[in-house]
Write a protein that holds these residues in place. Structure first.
Motif, short mmCIF file in Angstrom:
data_model
loop_
_atom_site.label_atom_id
_atom_site.label_comp_id
_atom_site.label_asym_id
_atom_site.label_seq_id
_atom_site.Cartn_x
_atom_site.Cartn_y
_atom_site.Cartn_z
N LEU A 1 0.81 -1.22 0.00
CA LEU A 1 0.00 0.00 0.00
C LEU A 1 0.84 1.26 0.00
O LEU A 1 0.42 2.30 -0.53
CB LEU A 1 -0.93 0.00 1.21
N ASP A 2 2.04 1.19 0.57
CA ASP A 2 2.93 2.35 0.59
C ASP A 2 3.80 2.45 -0.67
O ASP A 2 4.64 3.35 -0.77
CB ASP A 2 3.84 2.29 1.82
N GLY A 3 3.63 1.51 -1.59
CA GLY A 3 4.41 1.53 -2.82
C GLY A 3 5.86 1.15 -2.64
O GLY A 3 6.69 1.49 -3.48
N GLU A 4 6.19 0.44 -1.57
CA GLU A 4 7.58 0.09 -1.28
C GLU A 4 7.91 -1.37 -1.58
O GLU A 4 9.05 -1.79 -1.41
CB GLU A 4 7.89 0.39 0.19
N PHE A 5 6.90 -2.14 -2.01
CA PHE A 5 7.16 -3.55 -2.28
C PHE A 5 8.04 -3.68 -3.53
O PHE A 5 7.79 -3.04 -4.54
CB PHE A 5 5.86 -4.31 -2.50
N LYS A 6 9.07 -4.53 -3.43
CA LYS A 6 10.01 -4.71 -4.54
C LYS A 6 9.99 -6.16 -5.01
O LYS A 6 10.24 -7.08 -4.23
CB LYS A 6 11.43 -4.33 -4.09
N ASP A 7 9.68 -6.35 -6.29
CA ASP A 7 9.75 -7.69 -6.87
C ASP A 7 11.18 -8.20 -6.81
O ASP A 7 12.12 -7.47 -7.09
CB ASP A 7 9.28 -7.67 -8.33
N GLY A 8 11.35 -9.45 -6.44
CA GLY A 8 12.68 -10.04 -6.37
C GLY A 8 13.37 -9.84 -5.05
O GLY A 8 14.43 -10.43 -4.81
N HIS A 9 12.79 -9.01 -4.18
CA HIS A 9 13.36 -8.80 -2.84
C HIS A 9 12.99 -10.01 -1.99
O HIS A 9 11.81 -10.29 -1.77
CB HIS A 9 12.80 -7.52 -2.24
N ARG A 10 13.98 -10.72 -1.49
CA ARG A 10 13.73 -11.99 -0.80
C ARG A 10 12.82 -11.83 0.40
O ARG A 10 11.87 -12.60 0.58
CB ARG A 10 15.07 -12.61 -0.38
N ASP A 11 13.09 -10.86 1.24
CA ASP A 11 12.26 -10.67 2.44
C ASP A 11 10.86 -10.21 2.07
O ASP A 11 9.87 -10.64 2.68
CB ASP A 11 12.91 -9.66 3.38
N HIS A 12 10.74 -9.33 1.07
CA HIS A 12 9.42 -8.88 0.65
C HIS A 12 8.60 -10.06 0.13
O HIS A 12 7.40 -10.17 0.41
CB HIS A 12 9.55 -7.80 -0.43
N ALA A 13 9.24 -10.94 -0.63
CA ALA A 13 8.54 -12.12 -1.16
C ALA A 13 8.07 -13.04 -0.04
O ALA A 13 6.96 -13.59 -0.09
CB ALA A 13 9.45 -12.88 -2.13
N ALA A 14 8.91 -13.20 0.99
CA ALA A 14 8.54 -14.06 2.12
C ALA A 14 7.33 -13.48 2.86
O ALA A 14 6.42 -14.22 3.26
CB ALA A 14 9.72 -14.21 3.07
N LEU A 15 7.31 -12.17 3.04
CA LEU A 15 6.19 -11.53 3.72
C LEU A 15 4.91 -11.62 2.87
O LEU A 15 3.82 -11.89 3.39
CB LEU A 15 6.52 -10.07 4.02
N LEU A 16 5.04 -11.40 1.55
CA LEU A 16 3.88 -11.46 0.68
C LEU A 16 3.27 -12.87 0.66
O LEU A 16 2.06 -13.03 0.60
CB LEU A 16 4.25 -11.05 -0.75
N ARG A 17 4.13 -13.88 0.76
CA ARG A 17 3.61 -15.24 0.78
C ARG A 17 2.75 -15.47 2.02
O ARG A 17 1.75 -16.17 1.98
CB ARG A 17 4.75 -16.26 0.72
N ARG A 18 3.14 -14.87 3.13
CA ARG A 18 2.32 -15.01 4.35
C ARG A 18 0.95 -14.34 4.17
O ARG A 18 -0.04 -14.78 4.75
CB ARG A 18 3.03 -14.38 5.55
N LEU A 19 0.89 -13.28 3.37
CA LEU A 19 -0.38 -12.61 3.10
C LEU A 19 -1.24 -13.40 2.13
O LEU A 19 -2.45 -13.56 2.34
CB LEU A 19 -0.11 -11.20 2.55
N GLU A 20 -0.63 -13.90 1.06
CA GLU A 20 -1.40 -14.54 0.01
C GLU A 20 -1.61 -16.03 0.21
O GLU A 20 -2.58 -16.60 -0.30
CB GLU A 20 -0.71 -14.31 -1.35
N TYR A 21 -0.71 -16.68 0.95
CA TYR A 21 -0.81 -18.13 1.16
C TYR A 21 -0.72 -18.47 2.65
O TYR A 21 0.20 -19.16 3.08
CB TYR A 21 0.29 -18.85 0.39
N PRO A 22 -1.67 -17.99 3.46
CA PRO A 22 -1.62 -18.31 4.89
C PRO A 22 -1.79 -19.81 5.11
O PRO A 22 -2.45 -20.50 4.34
CB PRO A 22 -2.80 -17.52 5.46
N LEU A 23 -1.17 -20.31 6.17
CA LEU A 23 -1.24 -21.73 6.50
C LEU A 23 -2.10 -21.94 7.73
O LEU A 23 -1.74 -21.50 8.82
CB LEU A 23 0.16 -22.30 6.72
N PRO A 24 -3.26 -22.58 7.59
CA PRO A 24 -4.12 -22.80 8.76
C PRO A 24 -3.49 -23.80 9.72
O PRO A 24 -2.94 -24.82 9.30
CB PRO A 24 -5.40 -23.37 8.13
N ARG A 25 -3.58 -23.52 11.01
CA ARG A 25 -2.93 -24.36 12.03
C ARG A 25 -3.87 -25.46 12.50
O ARG A 25 -4.14 -25.62 13.69
CB ARG A 25 -2.51 -23.48 13.20
N VAL A 26 -4.35 -26.25 11.55
CA VAL A 26 -5.34 -27.28 11.87
C VAL A 26 -4.77 -28.31 12.84
O VAL A 26 -5.39 -28.65 13.85
CB VAL A 26 -5.86 -27.96 10.59
#
Length: 286
Positions: free
Chosen positions: A132-157
């Motif tokens: 939302l702040d326009g700071e996300f960078k494609d190819g940035h390893r940490d940014h990709a890891a954080l985005l995966r938590r947003l888009e692919y959450p893992l339910p703790r069944v």
């Protein structure tokens, strides 16, 4: 029998350019997480999709939805209404079973109980903030890891099932620890949280070096879908041992106290108001 129904709306719960595969995964995950929050074993998932933008999108959505359902041995069914107006809307119903005596409820916490969370907090909110702040960078390893938590959450069944019969109360964290924890605090109960104990990922620490920003994300940002449990101190070791069998980490972050409200102590908390998450706040509509 445990049953839950929830709806995800494009522009509120996911971006309009989010991959359909991730939207399908998330639709299944957030509802499976409801089963985890009750200590229930999921049995079936039904999704009703309105306004899907084409068959290719729907095929990818189906792949994400059914793949996660299969991982949890859950029977999925999909129904589509492609001609409805408005944004994409996905309503999911989920059902499962749980021993009634062991089910994790929201009304069992008592003064002196410890507050425990699984995994790490704030990652999904960190990704949303970067986007939302326009700071996300494609190819940035940490940014990709954080985005995966947003888009692919893992339910703790598995963790929820393991905690059944041990946790005194619990829920899953969809709207942030500070806000969701209030749902476990019936009249006359409050909670004290220690900011220094909040479990944070390395990616979040590197992307948000300011302690205040980290604490804000861990307490008030949503979409983590970790479990927040309360447990009597004498049962903490039992809970930890059970969670270890599901490869789930857990952290004691505070305790239930007599009183009202949620109070946060420790570095980075002095200027913080623990309010909980508001989906895609109006001032930051994508």
């Amino acid at each position: 029998m445990a049953v839950s129904v929830d709806t995800l709306v494009c522009g509120v719960h996911f971006f309009d350019d989010a991959p359909a595969l991730s939207v399908g995964h998330k639709a299944a995950a957030v509802n499976l997480s409801d089963m985890a929050a009750m200590g229930a074993r999921p049995l079936w998932l039904q999704a009703f999709v309105h306004g899907a933008p084409g068959q290719a999108w729907m095929a990818a959505f189906r792949d994400g939805f059914e793949r996660l359902a299969a991982e949890h041995r859950t029977t999925p069914k999909l129904y589509e209404e492609p001609h409805s107006e408005g944004p994409v809307r996905i309503t999911v119903a989920v059902g499962g079973n749980v021993n009634a005596a062991a089910a994790i409820r929201r009304d069992g916490a008592a003064p002196g109980d410890l507050v425990v969370v699984t995994g790490t907090l704030g990652d999904a909110g960190a990704a949303l903030t970067l986007c939302l702040d326009g700071e996300f960078k494609d190819g940035h390893r940490d940014h990709a890891a954080l985005l995966r938590r947003l888009e692919y959450p893992l339910p703790r069944v598995g963790a929820g099932i393991a905690a059944a019969g041990v946790a005194s109360a619990g829920l899953d964290l969809s709207d942030g620890l500070a806000g969701d924890l209030r749902h476990l605090l019936r009249t006359g109960l409050g909670a004290r949280l220690d900011a220094e104990r909040l479990p944070l990922s390395g990616a979040l620490r590197r992307c948000f070096p300011r302690p205040e920003a980290r604490v804000e994300l861990a307490l008030n940002s949503g979409d983590d879908y970790e479990l927040c449990l309360t447990v009597r101190p004498d049962l903490l070791t039992t809970l930890q041992d059970r969670l270890v069998t599901t490869d789930t980490t857990c952290t004691v972050v505070g305790e239930v106290v007599a009183g009202a409200g949620v109070r946060v102590t420790g570095p980075g908390s002095s200027s913080l108001t623990p309010v909980g998450y508001q989906h895609f706040a109006a001032s930051k509509t994508p």
